[in-house]
Design a protein around this motif. Structure first.
Motif, PDB file in Angstrom:
ATOM      1  N   LEU A  88      44.570  50.664  47.416  1.00  0.00           N
ATOM      2  CA  LEU A  88      44.544  51.100  46.027  1.00  0.00           C
ATOM      3  C   LEU A  88      43.381  50.443  45.288  1.00  0.00           C
ATOM      4  N   ALA A  89      42.553  51.276  44.676  1.00  0.00           N
ATOM      5  CA  ALA A  89      41.375  50.800  43.951  1.00  0.00           C
ATOM      6  C   ALA A  89      41.785  50.095  42.668  1.00  0.00           C
ATOM      7  N   HIS A  90      40.955  49.194  42.202  1.00  0.00           N
ATOM      8  CA  HIS A  90      41.047  48.516  40.897  1.00  0.00           C
ATOM      9  C   HIS A  90      42.121  47.436  40.808  1.00  0.00           C
ATOM     10  N   ILE A  91      42.996  47.322  41.797  1.00  0.00           N
ATOM     11  CA  ILE A  91      44.111  46.372  41.668  1.00  0.00           C
ATOM     12  C   ILE A  91      44.205  45.455  42.882  1.00  0.00           C
ATOM     13  N   TYR A 136      41.705  43.937  39.544  1.00  0.00           N
ATOM     14  CA  TYR A 136      40.829  43.271  40.501  1.00  0.00           C
ATOM     15  C   TYR A 136      39.387  43.388  40.015  1.00  0.00           C
ATOM     16  N   LYS A 137      39.051  42.531  39.052  1.00  0.00           N
ATOM     17  CA  LYS A 137      37.769  42.614  38.345  1.00  0.00           C
ATOM     18  C   LYS A 137      36.552  42.420  39.249  1.00  0.00           C
ATOM     19  N   LYS A 138      36.749  41.742  40.366  1.00  0.00           N
ATOM     20  CA  LYS A 138      35.626  41.535  41.290  1.00  0.00           C
ATOM     21  C   LYS A 138      35.113  42.875  41.824  1.00  0.00           C
ATOM     22  N   SER A 167      36.167  46.031  40.289  1.00  0.00           N
ATOM     23  CA  SER A 167      36.438  47.105  39.335  1.00  0.00           C
ATOM     24  C   SER A 167      35.931  46.728  37.949  1.00  0.00           C
ATOM     25  N   ASP A 168      35.260  47.678  37.321  1.00  0.00           N
ATOM     26  CA  ASP A 168      34.839  47.465  35.933  1.00  0.00           C
ATOM     27  C   ASP A 168      35.552  48.435  34.985  1.00  0.00           C
ATOM     28  N   ASP A 169      36.631  49.046  35.463  1.00  0.00           N
ATOM     29  CA  ASP A 169      37.426  49.962  34.631  1.00  0.00           C
ATOM     30  C   ASP A 169      38.349  49.120  33.746  1.00  0.00           C
ATOM     31  N   MET A 170      37.974  48.972  32.484  1.00  0.00           N
ATOM     32  CA  MET A 170      38.685  48.065  31.585  1.00  0.00           C
ATOM     33  C   MET A 170      40.059  48.581  31.151  1.00  0.00           C
ATOM     34  N   SER A 171      40.391  49.829  31.463  1.00  0.00           N
ATOM     35  CA  SER A 171      41.738  50.312  31.144  1.00  0.00           C
ATOM     36  C   SER A 171      42.776  49.534  31.955  1.00  0.00           C
ATOM     37  N   ILE A 203      49.919  32.903  40.560  1.00  0.00           N
ATOM     38  CA  ILE A 203      48.678  32.669  41.310  1.00  0.00           C
ATOM     39  C   ILE A 203      48.124  34.025  41.731  1.00  0.00           C
ATOM     40  N   ALA A 204      46.874  34.273  41.381  1.00  0.00           N
ATOM     41  CA  ALA A 204      46.238  35.534  41.758  1.00  0.00           C
ATOM     42  C   ALA A 204      46.129  35.615  43.277  1.00  0.00           C
ATOM     43  N   PRO A 205      46.271  36.818  43.847  1.00  0.00           N
ATOM     44  CA  PRO A 205      46.241  36.971  45.312  1.00  0.00           C
ATOM     45  C   PRO A 205      44.952  36.455  45.941  1.00  0.00           C
TER      46      PRO A 205
END
Length: 192
Positions: A86-89, A156-158, A160-164, A186-188
């Protein structure tokens, strides 16, 4: 002079129309180069619109056949099983028993397991060979965003730049939904 109206909605009709236009262009040549230029421009515009109409959409239709964890599924595309990330997460890890890892898997299963879904993908793969995409379930719900809204995933900002997704994460944190119940989650990417 008789006017002919052609509905160019289907690709078969468009092909016939283009063939007709081409044949007419062969028979209508005269010394007037301006008319020839106009006709050539028209022909090229029609041809360009046909090419755009025949480009396949980036949505794949597939069936979710297995949930591997909170951000990875296996889909059946035709007869081909494909692992999809799954993208972005990024979700809590099931391996290593990170808190909420199993709950994220269950949440994803509840959202899409066994369903025919649409996958929005740029046909990019991650380093593990998984296709990366966004899942829209049978109800049209964006599953990736729903996982963040339910507090089962980080944006998952590394990658993805989709700020929604970021806004959904902030809302879930504020409301202490899902994994945000934990005072120090704790982030994955830090857990791995």
């Amino acid at each position: 002079m008789r006017r002919i109206v052609v509905n160019t909605g289907s690709s078969v009709l468009k092909s016939i129309f283009l063939a007709l236009v081409f044949l007419l262009s062969l028979g209508c040549k005269n010394n007037n180069t301006n008319k020839d230029h106009q006709f050539a421009s028209f022909f090229n515009a029609v041809q360009d619109s046909m090419v755009k109409d025949t480009i396949k959409p980036k949505y794949l239709e597939a069936k979710i056949i297995r949930i591997l964890d909170g951000d990875t599924v296996e889909v059946l595309y035709g007869e081909l099983p494909i692992k999809l990330r799954l993208a972005h997460i990024d979700c809590p890890e099931k391996r290593g028993k990170q808190p909420f890892g199993n709950k994220a898997k269950i949440a994803l299963s509840d959202l899409c397991f066994g369903q025919m879904v649409q996958i929005d993908s740029d046909k990019k793969f991650d380093r593990n060979g998984r296709l990366i995409g966004v899942i829209f379930n049978a109800d049209g719900l964006n599953v990736n965003k729903e996982m963040v809204r339910l507090g089962m995933a980080w944006h998952y900002k590394k990658y993805s730049d989709d700020m929604s997704y970021d806004l959904l994460e902030k809302e879930a944190r504020k409301n202490k939904v899902g994994l945000w119940i934990d005072p120090n989650p704790i982030a994955p990417w830090a857990f791995r």
